[in-house]
Design a protein around this motif. Structure first.
Motif: not given
Lengths: 451, 489
Positions: A138, A141, A149, A156-157, A225-226, B446, B450, B466-467, B469-474
């Motif tokens: 993630a 973008f 967003f 805030m992304p 993840d991010r 997206t 969300v 996103k998927r 765990n820690d995959s936050q988009l914002l």
């Protein structure tokens, strides 16, 4: 079964192009104009462009995106001759201009138009199109998605950002993120020159000390993840990463501002021939596509850097579409004959040396029209020639800044002197370095310099 | 968990194999559960599976792979119909370019006959190019197997889990198994949330991690060989280039790099087969792309890099013996599935049959449920509906008139339905509905997805991942970073 509604001019898209086209169509005498807009409001992408700089040419004022849109929206809303379908998604367009759309209350909507204006806008190029290696976390973008967003949804992304590509939306977002308290670590551009407008480089990067790395690209995305970081590398003159130049930048977000692509799926459904260079339809000075009665304007036709030119182009299309719709009302058989003759007579303009594209691609001989073009690279002191006829000189040109050149009666005279009858001929537009300049292209010198 | 439920069978691992077993067991009068460590079903090896339903000529006669692949293939038509999963019997073609490759191809033909693959034919150059005009002109011979097809692997896993759940099975995602002990008459499974689960029988279908689960159960076994594969997906505008799934003549390590028309209608090329010591390396690489692209261009020269819209990678569970391995422990009460590599997707329904037989032998009672429903309710795929059907679904639910993903024409109605069927993340919505899988790759949709997820799940957009765990988009609300008056730290 769904009843088919009739309209003089159908306009697909209620963004800046669709709005200006609708108003122009009404002014030109269309009795019934229909705008089909997928969003719940008019204005298109302008609604999320809350920065200023819109309307300098058209209104001699610096407006924000929504303000620019509201120079048009009230006029459209109060006009009883314009029927507005919001929340309406067009699913299909046929070359006979039958439009199929869906609406939450009306269900399936069928519309038969006498003339159609395509004003669907464009979309952003993505990571997939670039095939950037690495993980798929993630935090990657496109710049426009991030803009939505922040400006529309209020979130805030990311906090630590790298931007790939120096397109205008990316530059605007570099400033926006900075003003929101995030840190923009770098803007990375694969070309040796910026892709966005000079004023945006100054106002969005230089004013905030954001570094711009030219001839560089993102070669790996890191993070499970991010996003945790990116590797950026320098590229050679074939845009290939140079081994050993990789540098890791820690960040939680990668924004992509790597270009816009006209959204022409509907045009393709209607079998409208497209120009591979612009990604939009091939049109004449009226912005009529090769399918008579279907017109195109705005970013669905070619990507503009200024909305002011979008409005201007949309007015041409809206007015011409109305003329077509009204003439079509007389006698269809005759109109079809006229269409064929008209298209056969047109001159085809091809981009020549140093010109990436020119629009319109077709002209009726003698038409006084503006030519819009983009060059292939930054150049200084050039002369623009149309089939040997000088059109204009420019001191400095860049691919990011669209050039506008008026084609006047004397140009046509000169063209006729050179080529005789112009009907159906193909001519090319070139941007030549001025002969007064010291030049590397002198053939004798080149030959003489070789051992 | 409040009161403890004792299960007859617990399955560890919610991939396409684990869910196939779950569904097969849900026909029976049993209490069954499945534990999956990922946030959603099918997110391990299944998610990046190529989706090929193999014919069965690749496998050595007499192996589990050969038997279960041919059997599984025969089950797919009914399976996909019952579960409403996209399945397309497009046929497979293995192609040869040299005399040497032609020899190998004939060997595979013979092998296919021995494995009882139906309908195979050998095509000369002309017949091959008549069927596939965009294949490279050098291709001189092809083995065609019309029984081969393609399926959407993730949808299949999802559908199996949904159908099993509808028939009373329990599915728990987001739980990792930490420990397993056996008390003499039941297994006690401890998950990473501190809870324990008890069952009489245990099926280890943990894929890449099946060796680790087997070890926890006390088995001395060779480790799984993680084998990474990268894949690249093309825009739908070039889907017409190829109809059959095109195989080169294989190498000892893999079936080679293929051109695959997916069940969803995009062409895909891949995979690479790289043995790595890591089970979680799903990075794509410039080398991988170059390898895949230069290889497949020799099969289909008209493929163009510019048309690639997405790339991904997965890790599959390479077998230490080259065949599927069915181990058991605890007097047959625990079954360990290892090395379910290709053709594991094809074999999945047949593997489930086999596992049921093994469990029966160990004493699991197998009494059919009188009210078992093999059908999953039809999923509305708006784009595929006729005009009249579109009109109808919009009238029933206006959310079907709101197109959220414009590249794939996916409506809000479909997204809400996916969330009601269990989607919790942006990728969960994407893999169930295809929203975000098209050419803009989620650029437009997206933010809307969300918002819809947050609304339907009753959380804030900040919690949407996103998927998992820690995959936050914002990361914060706007203006949050400015509180305290300081411009970035």
């Amino acid at each position: 079964m769904t009843k088919t509604r009739q309209t003089d001019v159908a306009i697909i898209g209620g963004g800046p192009a669709g709005l200006a086209a609708a108003i122009a169509a009404r002014k030109a005498g269309a009795k019934h104009v229909t705008i089909l807009e997928r969003s719940h409001e008019l204005g298109g992408i302008l609604q999320q462009c809350i920065h200023n700089g819109f309307g300098l040419h058209r209104f001699q004022e610096e407006l924000t995106g929504p303000e620019y849109a509201y120079r048009f929206i009230p006029e459209v809303q109060k006009d009883p001759g314009i029927e507005l379908y919001l929340n309406t998604m067009v699913l299909d367009l046929s070359s006979q201009q039958e439009i199929t759309a869906i609406h939450p209350d009306f269900g399936l909507v069928k519309l038969q138009a006498r003339a159609t204006v395509l004003a669907m806008g464009c979309r952003e190029r993505t990571r997939g199109a670039l095939s950037i290696p690495g993980t798929r976390p993630a935090g990657v973008f496109t710049a426009g998605t991030a803009q939505r967003f922040v400006n529309i949804d209020g979130y805030m992304p990311g906090k630590k950002v790298v931007i790939l590509g120096s397109g205008d939306i990316g530059l605007i977002m570099a400033r926006r993120f900075t003003l929101e308290g995030a840190k923009v670590e770098a803007v990375v551009e694969i070309m040796p020159y910026p892709a966005g407008l000079a004023r945006n480089i100054a106002q969005c990067l230089e004013d905030f000390d954001i570094p711009l790395y030219l001839s560089s690209t993102v070669t790996t995305i890191h993070g499970k993840d991010r996003v945790e970081g990116v590797t950026i590398s320098q590229v050679d003159d074939k845009w290939q990463p140079i081994p050993g130049t990789g540098r890791y930048i820690s960040c939680d977000t990668l924004l992509l501002s790597v270009g816009l692509i006209p959204e022409n799926e509907l045009s393709q459904a209607a079998n409208i021939p497209l120009d591979a260079k612009t990604g939009g339809a091939i049109v004449d000075e009226n912005r009529e596509t090769l399918i008579p009665g279907i017109f195109a304007c705005g970013n669905v036709l070619h990507v503009h850097d200024l909305v002011d030119y979008v409005s201007e182009e949309a007015e041409i299309a809206g007015e011409a579409a109305t003329r077509y719709a009204l003439s079509k009302a007389d006698a269809d058989a005759k109109a079809n004959e006229r269409d064929k003759g008209r298209k056969a007579q047109q001159v085809v303009i091809k981009p020549g040396e140093n010109v990436r594209y020119v629009l319109p691609q077709r002209l009726t001989p003698g038409a006084e029209a503006d030519l819009f073009l983009r060059v292939t690279q930054p150049m200084e002191a050039i002369t623009l020639y149309l089939d040997g006829v000088m059109l204009a000189r420019k001191r400095q040109v860049r691919p990011s800044e669209m050039l506008k050149i008026r084609l006047r009666p004397n140009h046509w005279e000169n063209l006729r002197q050179n080529r005789g009858d112009l009907d159906g001929k193909e001519i090319s537009l070139t941007a030549a370095l001025q002969p007064t300049q010291p030049t590397r292209l002198e053939p004798e010198t080149v030959r003489g310099a070789r051992p | 968990m409040g009161t403890k439920t004792h299960y007859d069978v617990i399955i560890i691992g919610g991939g396409v194999v684990g869910t196939a077993i779950l569904r097969a067991l849900s026909r029976l009068q049993l209490k069954i559960a499945l534990l999956e460590k990922q946030v959603e079903i099918g997110w391990g090896t299944t998610k990046a599976n190529s989706g090929i339903v193999h014919a069965g000529f690749h496998s050595t006669p007499g192996t589990w792979k050969a038997k279960l692949c041919v059997r599984g293939n025969a089950m797919f038509e009914q399976l996909s119909d019952e579960l409403d999963v996209p399945f397309w019997q497009n046929g497979l073609m293995m192609v040869a370019r040299t005399k040497e490759e032609e020899e190998t191809l004939r060997h595979y033909y013979q092998q296919g006959l021995e494995n009882k693959v139906t309908g195979m034919e050998m095509l000369d150059a002309e017949a091959t190019h008549r069927l596939e005009p965009n294949l490279a002109p050098e291709i001189s011979l092809a083995l065609r197997a019309p029984s081969g097809g393609v399926v959407a692997p993730f949808e299949l896993a999802m559908a199996q889990a949904e159908n099993a759940t509808a028939n009373g099975a329990q599915v728990q995602t987001g739980l990792r198994v930490e420990d397993i002990s056996h008390t003499g008459d039941e297994f006690v499974i401890t998950t990473d949330d501190g809870n324990t689960w008890t069952s009489t029988y245990l099926v280890n279908s943990a894929g890449l991690f099946a060796d680790e689960i087997a070890k926890i159960c006390g088995l001395e076994i060779e480790p799984i060989i993680p084998r990474k594969g990268e894949e690249y997906l093309f825009d739908q505008s070039v889907s017409d280039l190829i109809t059959h799934t095109i195989f080169p003549v294989p190498t000892p390590k893999s079936k080679g790099i293929l051109v695959i028309p997916t069940a969803e209608g995009n062409l895909m090329i891949g995979p690479t087969a790289l043995e790595l010591p890591y089970k979680d390396d799903v990075t794509t690489t410039a080398e991988g792309l170059d390898e895949i692209f230069s290889f497949t261009q020799k099969l289909v020269p008209r493929l163009n890099r510019r048309d690639i819209i997405a790339s991904f990678a997965g890790v599959r569970a390479g077998s230490p013996t080259g065949d599927f391995i069915f181990d058991s422990s605890h007097s047959g009460k625990a079954i360990h599935l290892r090395g379910i590599e290709s053709p594991g997707l094809t074999a999945a329904p047949a593997i489930a049959e086999h596992v049921l037989k093994m469990l029966a032998k160990a004493g699991l009672p197998q009494k059919e449920k009188p009210d078992f429903n093999p059908r999953r309710p039809k999923v509305i795929r708006f784009k595929e509906l006729s005009d009249a059907e579109k009109e109808q679904v919009i009238r029933e639910n206006p959310l079907y008139a709101h197109v959220v993903c414009r590249c794939e024409t996916i409506t809000e109605g479909e997204i809400v339905d996916a969330i009601q069927r269990g989607a919790r993340t942006v990728d969960g919505v994407k893999f169930r509905t295809r929203a975000g899988m098209g050419r803009c790759q989620g650029g437009f949709c997206t933010p809307h997805i969300v918002r819809i997820l947050a609304r339907e799940l009753g959380v804030t957009p900040l919690e949407i991942t996103k998927r998992g765990n820690d995959s936050q988009l914002l990361v914060a609300e706007a203006k949050e970073f400015l509180k305290g008056g300081k411009l970035h730290d």
